[in-house]
Design a protein around this motif. Structure first.
Motif, short mmCIF file in Angstrom:
data_model
loop_
_atom_site.label_atom_id
_atom_site.label_comp_id
_atom_site.label_asym_id
_atom_site.label_seq_id
_atom_site.Cartn_x
_atom_site.Cartn_y
_atom_site.Cartn_z
N SER A 70 3.89 6.08 -7.27
CA SER A 70 2.93 7.08 -8.26
C SER A 70 3.08 8.65 -8.52
O SER A 70 3.28 9.15 -9.83
N SER A 124 -4.91 3.52 -6.02
CA SER A 124 -3.43 3.25 -5.25
C SER A 124 -3.92 3.75 -3.91
O SER A 124 -4.07 3.70 -3.00
N TYR A 129 0.73 -1.30 -0.16
CA TYR A 129 -0.51 0.13 -0.26
C TYR A 129 0.80 1.63 -0.39
O TYR A 129 1.96 1.24 0.97
N ARG A 176 -7.16 5.34 -11.87
CA ARG A 176 -5.50 4.94 -11.08
C ARG A 176 -5.13 6.13 -9.27
O ARG A 176 -4.12 4.85 -7.94
N ARG A 177 -5.36 6.65 -9.09
CA ARG A 177 -4.53 7.80 -8.11
C ARG A 177 -6.32 6.48 -6.68
O ARG A 177 -5.60 6.71 -6.18
N ASP A 203 4.00 2.30 -5.40
CA ASP A 203 4.07 2.98 -6.58
C ASP A 203 4.57 3.20 -6.92
O ASP A 203 3.93 3.24 -8.76
#
Length: 119
Positions: free
Chosen positions: A11, A114, A6, A110-111, A9
């Motif tokens: 991002s 995540s 978690y 995607r955000r 990634d």
């Protein structure tokens, strides 16, 4: 293969890459983008069509129509530009808005995913 943890990634790197690529968009897409972002800001809530597993084509078309109504003055400018650069090419302003909207949907989904907890 390891599953992503978690919050791990990369991002921030992906967000930076996306912003860098958006700078390369054609002028018509860059002009439409604020209208798309405004509409997506209004749709960013839990249970929104933006986060549906399979968004409905009719609903997407309605959203595109709302954006088109707000940004149709830009179409005239893009038609003049397109006629000058590509005299035989038709303008597909509605399609441009649809692609920009779906691209923004993908990035926000995607955000959103995540940020969710894995457990």
């Amino acid at each position: 293969p390891l599953f992503p943890i978690y919050g791990y990634d990369n991002s921030s790197e992906l967000d930076k890459d996306i912003e860098d690529m958006k700078r390369l968009y054609p002028s018509t897409v860059r002009a439409v983008e604020p209208y798309v972002i405004n509409e997506c800001d209004q749709l960013e809530y839990d249970g929104s069509v933006m986060f549906d597993e399979y968004p409905d084509k009719v609903t997407i078309d309605r959203i595109v129509d709302r954006i088109y109504d707000n940004a149709k003055h830009l179409q005239e400018e893009s038609e003049v530009e397109a006629a000058y650069i590509y005299p035989r090419r038709r303008n597909h302003f509605h399609d441009i808005i649809t692609v920009a909207l779906l691209n923004e949907f993908l990035n926000r989904r995607r955000r959103y995913r995540s940020r969710r907890r894995w457990f």
